[in-house]
Structure formats: C-alpha cells, structure tokens
Design an enzyme around this catalytic site. Structure first.
Site, PDB file in Angstrom:
ATOM      1  N   GLU A 169     -24.005 -43.155 -36.988  1.00  0.00           N
ATOM      2  CA  GLU A 169     -24.129 -44.244 -36.727  1.00  0.00           C
ATOM      3  C   GLU A 169     -25.641 -44.454 -36.234  1.00  0.00           C
ATOM      4  O   GLU A 169     -26.613 -43.121 -36.317  1.00  0.00           O
ATOM      5  CB  GLU A 169     -23.795 -44.164 -35.139  1.00  0.00           C
ATOM      6  N   CYS A 214     -32.363 -44.312 -32.283  1.00  0.00           N
ATOM      7  CA  CYS A 214     -31.457 -43.360 -32.165  1.00  0.00           C
ATOM      8  C   CYS A 214     -30.902 -43.241 -33.761  1.00  0.00           C
ATOM      9  O   CYS A 214     -30.323 -43.080 -34.054  1.00  0.00           O
ATOM     10  CB  CYS A 214     -30.455 -42.333 -31.271  1.00  0.00           C
ATOM     11  N   CYS A 223     -21.471 -31.367 -37.303  1.00  0.00           N
ATOM     12  CA  CYS A 223     -22.454 -30.863 -36.744  1.00  0.00           C
ATOM     13  C   CYS A 223     -21.949 -29.198 -36.465  1.00  0.00           C
ATOM     14  O   CYS A 223     -20.662 -29.363 -36.575  1.00  0.00           O
ATOM     15  CB  CYS A 223     -22.887 -31.322 -35.166  1.00  0.00           C
ATOM     16  N   CYS A 250     -20.815 -27.236 -29.762  1.00  0.00           N
ATOM     17  CA  CYS A 250     -21.549 -27.403 -28.215  1.00  0.00           C
ATOM     18  C   CYS A 250     -20.362 -27.876 -27.320  1.00  0.00           C
ATOM     19  O   CYS A 250     -20.225 -29.056 -27.834  1.00  0.00           O
ATOM     20  CB  CYS A 250     -23.013 -28.433 -27.611  1.00  0.00           C
ATOM     21  N   CYS A 296     -24.955 -41.482 -25.299  1.00  0.00           N
ATOM     22  CA  CYS A 296     -25.352 -40.502 -25.917  1.00  0.00           C
ATOM     23  C   CYS A 296     -23.855 -39.682 -25.771  1.00  0.00           C
ATOM     24  O   CYS A 296     -23.075 -39.341 -25.268  1.00  0.00           O
ATOM     25  CB  CYS A 296     -26.299 -39.516 -25.190  1.00  0.00           C
TER      26      CYS A 296
END
Ligand code: SAH
Length: 374
Positions: free
Chosen positions: A96, A109, A116, A120, A342
């Site tokens: 995205e 962005c 990933c 995290c 985010c």
C-alpha cells in the site's frame, strides 16, 4: 523476445538507463528523454514518445517495457487521505501507499518490502511476516501512480514529499531503495530535493553508515523506547544494534551537515513507554544529537496487545520533553476510516485469504457504486 525477458525501464535510474541505451547502440541522452516521458508526462507507451525515432521506438518495444504495479483498490478518506492497494505478483502480494494532503505539501508514504522481517511487537505489518523485497520499479511505481493521479486532479506540483514509512524496512532493501531515491531526486524525473525525502529505519546501523556516504536524505529513526531493556521487547532489532550504537550512527549521520536533524519516532503505548521517567531517560539520550521528536499515537488493529496512551499522558510527556528543549510534534492520525493510519497498512486482517476476501468485498462495493452512478 518474450515479455518476461523485457527490461522494466520504470525502475532504472539515469545511470542504468544510459547504460541500457548505450547497449542498444543509442546515445546516452536518450535516458533523459525517456525519463521525462515516463516520470514527468506519465506516458508509458513507447509509440507515443514522439521525439524518439520510429526505429528506436521499435527497438524499445522488443527489448523493454514500462510496467507499473497494478492498482487493486483506490480509496479516499473523509479527511482527504488517499490510499492505493497495489498488487505486485498478480494477486499474490499486495502493498500500500498513502497520500497525506496538507495545505502546502502533498506527502506520499511508500512501502519498501512486502511484509517485514523485523517483527516489532506493536506493528501490524509484522503480523503478516515477510514475503520479499520490492524492486526499484515497484518502489518508484508507487510515486508514479500517486503523482500522476494528483496531476490529473489538477494539482500543479503533484507529490512534494516522500516518506519511506510504509510497509517494510527500507535499509534492508538498500540497492532498490537507493535506485528509487535517485529517480525521485532526478531533475528529469520528480526533482525532489533530498530534504523532502525521508527514510525511516528501525535502526540498521551498518546501513545508516553506508547511507551517510552515498546520500543526504532526511533520516527518521524509530526509537520507541529510551532504554535497551524495553527497546529489546518493542523493536527486536535492538538486540543486534543497541541504543548506544544506534545513536552513535545518528550522531555521525548529522556530522558536517549542520542543517540536518534526525527525526526520532516514538509510538505512545499506554503504560509501556509513556511515563515521565521514560521521558526523562529520552531527554538524556537525545541531549547531544540535533533531533526532532515525533510522538505517534499508537494505532490499534485487531488482536493488538497494546493500547494508545491517553491524551493527557501524551500531553504530559510532550510538555516535559519540550521543556527540556527538544523540538516535538505529536503526529495527527489521518485516514483511519480507510485503515491508512500508521501501522495499519494491509495488516487489518490476520490471514491473506481473509484479506483478499475483504478487498474483494470492497471492490464489489466500489464497482457497485460506480455502476449505480452511471
Ligand atoms: N521499518 C521502518 C519503516 C516502517 S514503519 C521503521 O521501523 O521506521 C513506520 C513507522 O510507523 C515506524 O516508526 C513504526 O514504528 C510506526 N508504527 C508501526 N506500527 C504502528 C502502530 N500500530 N501505531 C503507530 N505507529 C506504528
């Protein structure tokens, strides 16, 4: 030559494109012409590139293509935030990118990887694992799509700022990201100054050092915790590159570039990293680094194990760090009605099959609306 063997010119920086033309027996300046057609005018069909000879256009047809990621979904939020869901391997992988419009700037962005590797503990991208690195064409393709969509809507400048804060860790896909950065900065493509391009990293120390040698883009570092014990839990990469090493690399990054500051990102997690004691530790860490602090209210997603700090706690934290002289901004949450905030990129649903089901439904809804409007 079969289609699969064709070179995708979209992701080649000027140097690579010049080498490509020389290989075809052409002059290197053709690279500049081609970049202008593609990136500035939004033309991907070689036949329409009228200042190239017919012979050259035919050569290009057989050896090359300009291939973009496929737009699978295109949504606008009530606050103007615009999100594109793009397919990169047929329907197998989705990424995205999100456009955040403001009065004087249009920030895009963009993603650097499908998924990933960093895991995290508060990030929804981590929940889908890692699929693969994006190519430079897929990275710059996000800018191409958003920029030309804006121009079509009548914007005079198109995208003015890029932040690599979408899915993935840009410094673990170094070469493709660097090629894309070259194209972003090239005057024959998007001409974005380095100040207007920001790479956000969880702290890949050797790559920060390498980055310093080759470019001076703005750097954002996802710190999120002021001591190793806590950061080890939130950002597991910290076990490999602990805070002291990371901050040393940051100090080095800004050395000799006085105007440059590092942006430190700090996600506000209720009762985890948001006390005044954490703020005190943070101030100590940042006291000798030219820095700006970005407090990010945590964006929740299904099955998240954290909550966002309440507003009063965020304000207290901010007031303390500001009183110690640290330039601080609390980030506004934008586009959460379309899951564009985010940490929500793609990861809204747990597994891929349910994800495609959901997008299929959204697509049907959208198609229905379009049909009804006609
Ligand atoms: N891998 C890079 C860039 C991608 S994440 C990095 O770590 O910087 C972009 C930013 O969003 C990072 O600061 C990340 O920690 C933050 N983020 C991830 N999930 C979030 C969430 N659910 N709420 C708020 N911020 C989040």
């Amino acid at each position: 030559m079969s289609d699969t063997a064709k070179v995708n010119l979209l992701g080649l920086n000027r140097q690579a494109l010049e080498a490509f033309f020389v290989e075809l027996g052409e002059k290197p300046f053709r690279a500049r012409q081609l970049m202008q057609w593609v990136h500035q005018r939004g033309i991907t069909d070689f036949n329409l590139m009228t200042d190239l000879s017919k012979v050259l256009r035919e050569k290009l047809q057989s050896a090359a293509e300009v291939s973009l990621p496929e737009v699978c979904l295109d949504q606008k939020s009530a606050d103007g935030t615009h999100k594109w869901l793009l397919h990169v391997d047929g329907v197998d992988n989705a990424i995205e990118c999100v456009l955040i419009p403001e009065k004087n700037r249009q920030t895009l962005c963009i993603s650097s990887q499908v998924g990933c590797t960093l895991n995290c503990s508060f990030c929804s991208t981590a929940k889908q694992g890692f699929n693969r690195n994006l190519t430079s064409a897929e990275i710059i393709g996000q800018l191409y799509l958003a920029h030309h969509a804006l121009l079509r809507e009548g914007s005079d400048k198109g995208i003015t700022n890029v932040v690599m804060m979408g899915m993935g860790e840009p410094l673990l896909n170094y070469d493709a990201v660097m090629a894309a950065l070259d194209i972003m900065g090239d005057d024959f493509a998007y001409g974005l100054s380095k100040r207007r391009v920001t790479i956000s990293t969880a702290g890949v120390v050797p790559a920060i050092k390498q980055l310093r040698e080759s470019t001076d883009v703005s750097l954002a570092v996802s710190l999120h915790a002021p001591n190793n014990e806590l950061r080890d839990q939130l950002v597991p990469l910290n076990r490999k590159y602990p805070i002291k090493e990371l901050l040393a690399a940051c100090r080095e990054y800004v050395q000799g570039h006085n105007r440059r500051r590092i942006t430190f990102e700090y996600v506000m997690l209720k009762d985890i990293n948001d006390s005044l004691e954490h703020a005190r530790q943070l101030v100590k860490l940042l006291s000798d680094i030219p820095s700006k602090l970005n407090l990010i209210p945590f964006n929740p997603y299904p099955h998240a194990i954290y909550q966002c700090s309440d507003q009063a706690t965020i304000d207290r934290f901010r007031d303390y760090v500001v009183s110690k002289g640290i330039v601080t901004v609390t980030r506004k949450t934008r586009g959460d009605d379309i899951d564009a905030a985010c940490g929500q990129l793609v990861g809204r649903v747990k597994d891929k099959s349910r994800r495609s089901q959901k997008y299929q439904l959204s697509l049907e809804k959208l198609t229905g609306q379009v049909n009804a409007a006609n």
